[in-house]
Write a protein that holds these residues in place. Structure first.
Motif, PDB file in Angstrom:
ATOM      1  N   ALA A 215      -6.399   4.041 -12.150  1.00 52.56           N
ATOM      2  CA  ALA A 215      -5.608   4.804 -10.886  1.00 52.56           C
ATOM      3  C   ALA A 215      -4.611   5.556 -11.365  1.00 52.56           C
ATOM      4  N   LYS A 216      -3.855   4.781 -12.562  1.00 53.85           N
ATOM      5  CA  LYS A 216      -2.780   5.586 -13.264  1.00 53.85           C
ATOM      6  C   LYS A 216      -3.092   6.912 -13.884  1.00 53.85           C
ATOM      7  N   ASN A 217      -4.569   6.831 -14.418  1.00 52.93           N
ATOM      8  CA  ASN A 217      -4.803   7.966 -15.248  1.00 52.93           C
ATOM      9  C   ASN A 217      -5.765   8.922 -14.394  1.00 52.93           C
ATOM     10  N   ASP A 218      -6.593   8.653 -13.591  1.00 53.08           N
ATOM     11  CA  ASP A 218      -7.600   9.353 -12.846  1.00 53.08           C
ATOM     12  C   ASP A 218      -7.915   8.894 -11.333  1.00 53.08           C
ATOM     13  N   LEU A 219      -7.467   9.628 -10.421  1.00 54.89           N
ATOM     14  CA  LEU A 219      -7.532   9.178  -8.984  1.00 54.89           C
ATOM     15  C   LEU A 219      -9.092   9.040  -8.627  1.00 54.89           C
ATOM     16  N   LYS A 220      -9.973   9.990  -9.034  1.00 51.17           N
ATOM     17  CA  LYS A 220     -11.266  10.213  -8.452  1.00 51.17           C
ATOM     18  C   LYS A 220     -11.933   8.967  -9.389  1.00 51.17           C
ATOM     19  N   GLU A 221     -11.701   8.642 -10.485  1.00 49.75           N
ATOM     20  CA  GLU A 221     -12.431   7.699 -11.126  1.00 49.75           C
ATOM     21  C   GLU A 221     -12.080   6.479 -10.570  1.00 49.75           C
ATOM     22  N   ALA A 222     -10.872   6.291  -9.928  1.00 42.68           N
ATOM     23  CA  ALA A 222     -10.311   5.007  -9.511  1.00 42.68           C
ATOM     24  C   ALA A 222     -11.318   4.692  -8.128  1.00 42.68           C
ATOM     25  N   VAL A 223     -11.617   5.943  -7.365  1.00 37.11           N
ATOM     26  CA  VAL A 223     -12.277   5.923  -5.984  1.00 37.11           C
ATOM     27  C   VAL A 223     -13.695   5.450  -6.585  1.00 37.11           C
ATOM     28  N   ALA A 224     -14.224   5.837  -7.434  1.00 35.86           N
ATOM     29  CA  ALA A 224     -15.588   5.615  -7.948  1.00 35.86           C
ATOM     30  C   ALA A 224     -15.585   4.091  -8.465  1.00 35.86           C
ATOM     31  N   PHE A 225     -14.716   3.803  -9.281  1.00 31.84           N
ATOM     32  CA  PHE A 225     -14.786   2.260  -9.521  1.00 31.84           C
ATOM     33  C   PHE A 225     -14.566   1.148  -8.258  1.00 31.84           C
ATOM     34  N   GLU A 226     -13.700   1.442  -7.529  1.00 31.02           N
ATOM     35  CA  GLU A 226     -13.395   0.723  -6.194  1.00 31.02           C
ATOM     36  C   GLU A 226     -14.759   0.660  -5.367  1.00 31.02           C
ATOM     37  N   THR A 227     -15.398   1.847  -5.154  1.00 29.40           N
ATOM     38  CA  THR A 227     -16.700   2.207  -4.448  1.00 29.40           C
ATOM     39  C   THR A 227     -17.905   1.158  -4.987  1.00 29.40           C
TER      40      THR A 227
ATOM     41  N   VAL B 229       0.959  -1.340   0.128  1.00 29.17           N
ATOM     42  CA  VAL B 229       0.015  -0.174   0.024  1.00 29.17           C
ATOM     43  C   VAL B 229       0.681   1.186  -0.092  1.00 29.17           C
ATOM     44  N   GLU B 230       1.999   1.247   0.737  1.00 28.74           N
ATOM     45  CA  GLU B 230       2.865   2.314   0.755  1.00 28.74           C
ATOM     46  C   GLU B 230       3.405   2.888  -0.656  1.00 28.74           C
ATOM     47  N   LYS B 231       3.910   1.658  -1.345  1.00 30.43           N
ATOM     48  CA  LYS B 231       4.492   1.653  -2.603  1.00 30.43           C
ATOM     49  C   LYS B 231       3.325   2.233  -3.504  1.00 30.43           C
ATOM     50  N   ALA B 232       2.238   1.995  -3.714  1.00 26.48           N
ATOM     51  CA  ALA B 232       1.221   2.399  -4.468  1.00 26.48           C
ATOM     52  C   ALA B 232       0.929   3.777  -4.098  1.00 26.48           C
ATOM     53  N   ALA B 233       0.986   4.052  -3.077  1.00 29.43           N
ATOM     54  CA  ALA B 233       0.459   5.288  -2.336  1.00 29.43           C
ATOM     55  C   ALA B 233       1.507   6.342  -2.758  1.00 29.43           C
ATOM     56  N   LEU B 234       2.604   6.064  -2.793  1.00 30.82           N
ATOM     57  CA  LEU B 234       3.612   6.931  -3.349  1.00 30.82           C
ATOM     58  C   LEU B 234       3.630   7.077  -4.761  1.00 30.82           C
ATOM     59  N   GLU B 235       3.257   6.192  -5.398  1.00 29.77           N
ATOM     60  CA  GLU B 235       3.034   6.600  -7.055  1.00 29.77           C
ATOM     61  C   GLU B 235       1.982   7.405  -7.242  1.00 29.77           C
ATOM     62  N   LEU B 236       0.826   7.142  -6.369  1.00 27.09           N
ATOM     63  CA  LEU B 236      -0.425   7.910  -6.844  1.00 27.09           C
ATOM     64  C   LEU B 236      -0.012   9.472  -6.186  1.00 27.09           C
ATOM     65  N   ALA B 237       0.740   9.393  -4.994  1.00 23.17           N
ATOM     66  CA  ALA B 237       1.004  10.683  -4.503  1.00 23.17           C
ATOM     67  C   ALA B 237       1.785  11.720  -5.441  1.00 23.17           C
ATOM     68  N   GLN B 238       2.818  11.205  -6.171  1.00 21.73           N
ATOM     69  CA  GLN B 238       3.598  11.732  -7.240  1.00 21.73           C
ATOM     70  C   GLN B 238       2.644  12.066  -8.358  1.00 21.73           C
ATOM     71  N   ASN B 239       1.801  11.392  -8.824  1.00 20.66           N
ATOM     72  CA  ASN B 239       0.892  11.756  -9.738  1.00 20.66           C
ATOM     73  C   ASN B 239       0.003  12.646  -9.573  1.00 20.66           C
ATOM     74  N   ASN B 240      -0.454  12.942  -8.258  1.00 20.19           N
ATOM     75  CA  ASN B 240      -1.387  13.645  -8.020  1.00 20.19           C
ATOM     76  C   ASN B 240      -1.078  14.918  -6.897  1.00 20.19           C
ATOM     77  N   GLY B 241       0.320  15.170  -6.770  1.00 17.91           N
ATOM     78  CA  GLY B 241       0.713  16.238  -6.181  1.00 17.91           C
ATOM     79  C   GLY B 241       0.495  16.406  -4.826  1.00 17.91           C
ATOM     80  N   VAL B 242       0.609  15.112  -4.036  1.00 22.68           N
ATOM     81  CA  VAL B 242       0.459  14.979  -2.595  1.00 22.68           C
ATOM     82  C   VAL B 242       1.887  14.549  -1.942  1.00 22.68           C
ATOM     83  N   ASP B 243       2.197  15.324  -0.873  1.00 27.81           N
ATOM     84  CA  ASP B 243       3.327  15.063  -0.023  1.00 27.81           C
ATOM     85  C   ASP B 243       3.869  13.588   0.045  1.00 27.81           C
ATOM     86  N   LEU B 244       4.823  13.375  -0.319  1.00 28.41           N
ATOM     87  CA  LEU B 244       5.208  11.875  -0.123  1.00 28.41           C
ATOM     88  C   LEU B 244       5.357  11.454   1.196  1.00 28.41           C
TER      89      LEU B 244
END
Ligand code: GDP
Ligand code: FE
Ligand code: FE
Length: 197
Positions: free
Chosen positions: A156-168, A36-51
């Motif tokens: 998730a690689k392309n669109d974080l919000k879309e990934a939230v919707a898909f998962e939900t 989860v940490e590894k995936a979160a770091l990738e998502l953070a990098q792509n979405n401008g969130v502090d690593l």
């Protein structure tokens, strides 16, 4: 990737935090947490969130998962959390009540991190980018294997919000197919993120 800790969300180093988490969890779940940490770091990098924020939140998200029911129930009383929580079980406690255990045992006080932990299982109507990252990383990390996980990773690689919707949407469908009780907040998350209302 190993993130250097210098913002003091956690008082020690990443390695010290990892050691505390390893001591709390089975090997299986500890591996999940690192994924989860590894995936979160990738998502953070792509979405401008502090690593560092993403690293700490991901590493602690399931910290309380293997605590006893008694411990959660005592914490609900001690922290005067909503007593309705007592009607539920580990799946909801390890995030919502787990956040208080993390505060006590790890000294992490940052509310952005604690909220990401609280929201990681059923989401919420309003989720910060950090909340979304932990929620999605938990679902797509490399050790996960279920029908749809590859699609979830690609989205998730392309669109974080879309990934939230898909998962939900997929999680709710899975719970219903298995006749599981739906936590009410999961329905609010579904209405907000999948139906846009
Ligand atoms: P994990 O902690 O990494 O296993 O993942 P989560 O925190 O996302 O989910 C924990 C468990 O809660 C999983 O088995 C989910 O299927 C389950 N879960 C999530 N939402 C609900 C819900 O509304 N009702 C029920 N009964 N289970 C749920
Ligand atoms: Fe969890
Ligand atoms: Fe998890």
């Amino acid at each position: 990737m190993e993130v250097a800790y210098n913002k003091h969300y956690y008082a020690g180093s990443r390695q010290e935090l990892v050691a505390k988490i390893a001591a709390e969890l089975s090997d299986f779940r500890f591996r999940h947490v690192l994924g989860v940490e590894k995936a979160a770091l990738e998502l953070a990098q792509n979405n401008g969130v502090d690593l560092e924020l993403a690293s700490v939140a991901a590493l602690v998200h399931d910290y309380a998962k293997e605590k006893s029911d008694q411990e959660f129930l005592a914490m609900i009383d001690a922290c005067q959390l909503d007593s309705d929580l007592k009607n539920w079980s580990n799946f909801i406690w390890h995030g919502v009540v787990g956040a208080e255990i993390i505060r006590q045992e790890l000294g992490i006080e940052d509310e952005a991190i604690l909220n990401a932990v609280r929201r990681h299982t059923v989401g919420a109507v309003n989720m910060t980018r950090l909340d979304q990252i932990v929620y999605v990383a938990d679902y797509i990390e490399e050790n996960r294997d279920f029908p749809g996980v590859k699609t979830a990773r690609a989205i998730a690689k392309n669109d974080l919000k879309e990934a939230v919707a898909f998962e939900t949407s997929h999680t709710l469908a899975h719970l219903i197919a298995n006749e599981k009780t739906i936590y009410p907040a999961a329905i609010s998350t579904y209405n907000a993120w999948v139906c846009g209302r």
